[in-house]
Design a protein around this motif. Structure first.
Motif, PDB file in Angstrom:
ATOM      1  N   GLN A   1       0.844  -1.192   0.000  1.00  0.00           N
ATOM      2  CA  GLN A   1       0.000   0.000   0.000  1.00  0.00           C
ATOM      3  C   GLN A   1       0.880   1.244   0.000  1.00  0.00           C
ATOM      4  O   GLN A   1       1.894   1.294   0.671  1.00  0.00           O
ATOM      5  CB  GLN A   1      -0.896   0.026   1.242  1.00  0.00           C
ATOM      6  CG  GLN A   1      -1.787  -1.171   1.379  1.00  0.00           C
ATOM      7  CD  GLN A   1      -2.962  -1.142   0.427  1.00  0.00           C
ATOM      8  OE1 GLN A   1      -3.210  -0.173  -0.241  1.00  0.00           O
ATOM      9  NE2 GLN A   1      -3.677  -2.231   0.349  1.00  0.00           N
ATOM     10  N   ARG A   2       0.463   2.230  -0.746  1.00  0.00           N
ATOM     11  CA  ARG A   2       1.149   3.517  -0.756  1.00  0.00           C
ATOM     12  C   ARG A   2       0.210   4.565  -0.201  1.00  0.00           C
ATOM     13  O   ARG A   2      -0.991   4.443  -0.304  1.00  0.00           O
ATOM     14  CB  ARG A   2       1.525   3.913  -2.184  1.00  0.00           C
ATOM     15  CG  ARG A   2       2.526   3.025  -2.808  1.00  0.00           C
ATOM     16  CD  ARG A   2       2.869   3.486  -4.195  1.00  0.00           C
ATOM     17  NE  ARG A   2       2.106   4.664  -4.563  1.00  0.00           N
ATOM     18  CZ  ARG A   2       2.203   5.274  -5.718  1.00  0.00           C
ATOM     19  NH1 ARG A   2       3.014   4.854  -6.621  1.00  0.00           N
ATOM     20  NH2 ARG A   2       1.474   6.333  -6.003  1.00  0.00           N
ATOM     21  N   THR A   3       0.787   5.586   0.363  1.00  0.00           N
ATOM     22  CA  THR A   3      -0.034   6.695   0.814  1.00  0.00           C
ATOM     23  C   THR A   3       0.214   7.880  -0.097  1.00  0.00           C
ATOM     24  O   THR A   3       1.222   7.943  -0.801  1.00  0.00           O
ATOM     25  CB  THR A   3       0.285   7.095   2.268  1.00  0.00           C
ATOM     26  OG1 THR A   3       1.675   7.410   2.351  1.00  0.00           O
ATOM     27  CG2 THR A   3      -0.043   5.958   3.226  1.00  0.00           C
ATOM     28  N   ALA A   4      -0.710   8.796  -0.074  1.00  0.00           N
ATOM     29  CA  ALA A   4      -0.583   9.983  -0.916  1.00  0.00           C
ATOM     30  C   ALA A   4       0.632  10.790  -0.483  1.00  0.00           C
ATOM     31  O   ALA A   4       0.939  10.869   0.695  1.00  0.00           O
ATOM     32  CB  ALA A   4      -1.841  10.838  -0.790  1.00  0.00           C
ATOM     33  N   PRO A   5       1.340  11.376  -1.439  1.00  0.00           N
ATOM     34  CA  PRO A   5       2.480  12.217  -1.065  1.00  0.00           C
ATOM     35  C   PRO A   5       2.008  13.451  -0.309  1.00  0.00           C
ATOM     36  O   PRO A   5       0.933  13.964  -0.557  1.00  0.00           O
ATOM     37  CB  PRO A   5       3.103  12.600  -2.413  1.00  0.00           C
ATOM     38  CG  PRO A   5       2.034  12.378  -3.419  1.00  0.00           C
ATOM     39  CD  PRO A   5       1.116  11.320  -2.869  1.00  0.00           C
ATOM     40  N   SER A   6       2.807  13.886   0.634  1.00  0.00           N
ATOM     41  CA  SER A   6       2.458  15.060   1.430  1.00  0.00           C
ATOM     42  C   SER A   6       2.865  16.328   0.697  1.00  0.00           C
ATOM     43  O   SER A   6       4.008  16.454   0.272  1.00  0.00           O
ATOM     44  CB  SER A   6       3.172  15.009   2.778  1.00  0.00           C
ATOM     45  OG  SER A   6       2.759  13.889   3.495  1.00  0.00           O
ATOM     46  N   PRO A   7       1.950  17.280   0.569  1.00  0.00           N
ATOM     47  CA  PRO A   7       2.307  18.542  -0.074  1.00  0.00           C
ATOM     48  C   PRO A   7       3.126  19.407   0.877  1.00  0.00           C
ATOM     49  O   PRO A   7       3.132  19.198   2.092  1.00  0.00           O
ATOM     50  CB  PRO A   7       0.961  19.187  -0.376  1.00  0.00           C
ATOM     51  CG  PRO A   7       0.030  18.582   0.608  1.00  0.00           C
ATOM     52  CD  PRO A   7       0.548  17.198   0.902  1.00  0.00           C
ATOM     53  N   ALA A   8       3.794  20.379   0.320  1.00  0.00           N
ATOM     54  CA  ALA A   8       4.590  21.309   1.114  1.00  0.00           C
ATOM     55  C   ALA A   8       3.671  22.171   1.969  1.00  0.00           C
ATOM     56  O   ALA A   8       2.529  22.449   1.578  1.00  0.00           O
ATOM     57  CB  ALA A   8       5.427  22.182   0.186  1.00  0.00           C
ATOM     58  N   PRO A   9       4.145  22.620   3.133  1.00  0.00           N
ATOM     59  CA  PRO A   9       3.315  23.466   3.999  1.00  0.00           C
ATOM     60  C   PRO A   9       2.752  24.694   3.285  1.00  0.00           C
ATOM     61  O   PRO A   9       1.619  25.103   3.559  1.00  0.00           O
ATOM     62  CB  PRO A   9       4.282  23.872   5.119  1.00  0.00           C
ATOM     63  CG  PRO A   9       5.258  22.746   5.175  1.00  0.00           C
ATOM     64  CD  PRO A   9       5.424  22.292   3.737  1.00  0.00           C
ATOM     65  N   ARG A  10       3.504  25.279   2.372  1.00  0.00           N
ATOM     66  CA  ARG A  10       3.009  26.454   1.653  1.00  0.00           C
ATOM     67  C   ARG A  10       1.791  26.096   0.802  1.00  0.00           C
ATOM     68  O   ARG A  10       0.823  26.843   0.720  1.00  0.00           O
ATOM     69  CB  ARG A  10       4.116  27.042   0.774  1.00  0.00           C
ATOM     70  CG  ARG A  10       3.738  28.422   0.219  1.00  0.00           C
ATOM     71  CD  ARG A  10       4.754  28.925  -0.766  1.00  0.00           C
ATOM     72  NE  ARG A  10       4.200  28.481  -2.022  1.00  0.00           N
ATOM     73  CZ  ARG A  10       4.827  27.968  -3.068  1.00  0.00           C
ATOM     74  NH1 ARG A  10       6.028  27.863  -3.115  1.00  0.00           N
ATOM     75  NH2 ARG A  10       4.235  27.560  -4.139  1.00  0.00           N
ATOM     76  N   GLN A  11       1.827  24.929   0.170  1.00  0.00           N
ATOM     77  CA  GLN A  11       0.698  24.498  -0.648  1.00  0.00           C
ATOM     78  C   GLN A  11      -0.538  24.255   0.216  1.00  0.00           C
ATOM     79  O   GLN A  11      -1.653  24.578  -0.184  1.00  0.00           O
ATOM     80  CB  GLN A  11       1.052  23.220  -1.417  1.00  0.00           C
ATOM     81  CG  GLN A  11       2.113  23.445  -2.470  1.00  0.00           C
ATOM     82  CD  GLN A  11       2.623  22.134  -3.022  1.00  0.00           C
ATOM     83  OE1 GLN A  11       2.915  21.212  -2.274  1.00  0.00           O
ATOM     84  NE2 GLN A  11       2.700  22.056  -4.342  1.00  0.00           N
ATOM     85  N   ILE A  12      -0.336  23.710   1.393  1.00  0.00           N
ATOM     86  CA  ILE A  12      -1.459  23.485   2.312  1.00  0.00           C
ATOM     87  C   ILE A  12      -2.050  24.825   2.735  1.00  0.00           C
ATOM     88  O   ILE A  12      -3.266  25.005   2.749  1.00  0.00           O
ATOM     89  CB  ILE A  12      -1.014  22.663   3.533  1.00  0.00           C
ATOM     90  CG1 ILE A  12      -0.624  21.244   3.090  1.00  0.00           C
ATOM     91  CG2 ILE A  12      -2.119  22.618   4.588  1.00  0.00           C
ATOM     92  CD1 ILE A  12       0.012  20.413   4.171  1.00  0.00           C
ATOM     93  N   ALA A  13      -1.192  25.775   3.065  1.00  0.00           N
ATOM     94  CA  ALA A  13      -1.662  27.105   3.471  1.00  0.00           C
ATOM     95  C   ALA A  13      -2.455  27.769   2.352  1.00  0.00           C
ATOM     96  O   ALA A  13      -3.481  28.413   2.602  1.00  0.00           O
ATOM     97  CB  ALA A  13      -0.474  27.979   3.885  1.00  0.00           C
ATOM     98  N   GLU A  14      -1.990  27.611   1.109  1.00  0.00           N
ATOM     99  CA  GLU A  14      -2.707  28.197  -0.029  1.00  0.00           C
ATOM    100  C   GLU A  14      -4.082  27.561  -0.192  1.00  0.00           C
ATOM    101  O   GLU A  14      -5.078  28.261  -0.422  1.00  0.00           O
ATOM    102  CB  GLU A  14      -1.891  28.037  -1.312  1.00  0.00           C
ATOM    103  CG  GLU A  14      -0.653  28.913  -1.358  1.00  0.00           C
ATOM    104  CD  GLU A  14       0.246  28.608  -2.549  1.00  0.00           C
ATOM    105  OE1 GLU A  14      -0.124  27.765  -3.400  1.00  0.00           O
ATOM    106  OE2 GLU A  14       1.328  29.210  -2.628  1.00  0.00           O
ATOM    107  N   ALA A  15      -4.158  26.248  -0.065  1.00  0.00           N
ATOM    108  CA  ALA A  15      -5.446  25.554  -0.167  1.00  0.00           C
ATOM    109  C   ALA A  15      -6.379  25.992   0.956  1.00  0.00           C
ATOM    110  O   ALA A  15      -7.562  26.262   0.726  1.00  0.00           O
ATOM    111  CB  ALA A  15      -5.241  24.042  -0.136  1.00  0.00           C
ATOM    112  N   ASN A  16      -5.844  26.087   2.179  1.00  0.00           N
ATOM    113  CA  ASN A  16      -6.656  26.518   3.321  1.00  0.00           C
ATOM    114  C   ASN A  16      -7.164  27.933   3.135  1.00  0.00           C
ATOM    115  O   ASN A  16      -8.317  28.238   3.479  1.00  0.00           O
ATOM    116  CB  ASN A  16      -5.858  26.414   4.617  1.00  0.00           C
ATOM    117  CG  ASN A  16      -5.536  24.982   5.015  1.00  0.00           C
ATOM    118  OD1 ASN A  16      -4.606  24.748   5.762  1.00  0.00           O
ATOM    119  ND2 ASN A  16      -6.294  24.010   4.528  1.00  0.00           N
ATOM    120  N   ALA A  17      -6.333  28.810   2.594  1.00  0.00           N
ATOM    121  CA  ALA A  17      -6.725  30.211   2.374  1.00  0.00           C
ATOM    122  C   ALA A  17      -7.877  30.318   1.381  1.00  0.00           C
ATOM    123  O   ALA A  17      -8.661  31.267   1.433  1.00  0.00           O
ATOM    124  CB  ALA A  17      -5.524  31.022   1.887  1.00  0.00           C
TER     125      ALA A  17
END
Length: 103
Positions: A4-20
């Motif tokens: 099983q593979r898990t989804a790659p983790s995005p960079a914190p900046r990308q997460i912040a952009e999505a959250n914004a």
């Protein structure tokens, strides 16, 4: 040992952009790989097994609509009722992510 593979983790900046933008960054914990289709040897039973082998609290299963070549059966759609039944049999509750995030 699991393949099983898990989804790659995005960079914190990308997460912040999505959250914004009002979105949440949510990764999957397992993929049925049903989209590969029968031409690659995938079956409904294998898709179900992949989902259940990773079964644990908080599991997020990635399923797809369609197949690589756009031909043949949609294995994930065929596997879904079996996965739902087995998940419930194991005592788990299925939750819509929208409800989880709103709560």
């Amino acid at each position: 040992m699991s393949s099983q593979r898990t989804a790659p983790s995005p960079a914190p900046r990308q997460i912040a952009e999505a959250n914004a933008l009002g979105h949440a960054d949510i990764g999957w914990t397992t993929d049925t790989t049903g989209y590969r289709g029968t031409a690659t040897g995938m079956t409904v039973q294998k898709a179900v097994k992949r989902a259940l082998d990773a079964l644990r609290p908080g599991e997020i299963i990635q399923l797809r609509i369609g197949s690589l070549d756009g031909q043949g059966p949609v294995l994930d759609a065929e596997a879904l009722p079996h996965i739902i039944d087995a998940v419930r049999t194991h005592g788990y509750t299925i939750t819509d992510l929208r409800d989880l995030l709103a709560g």
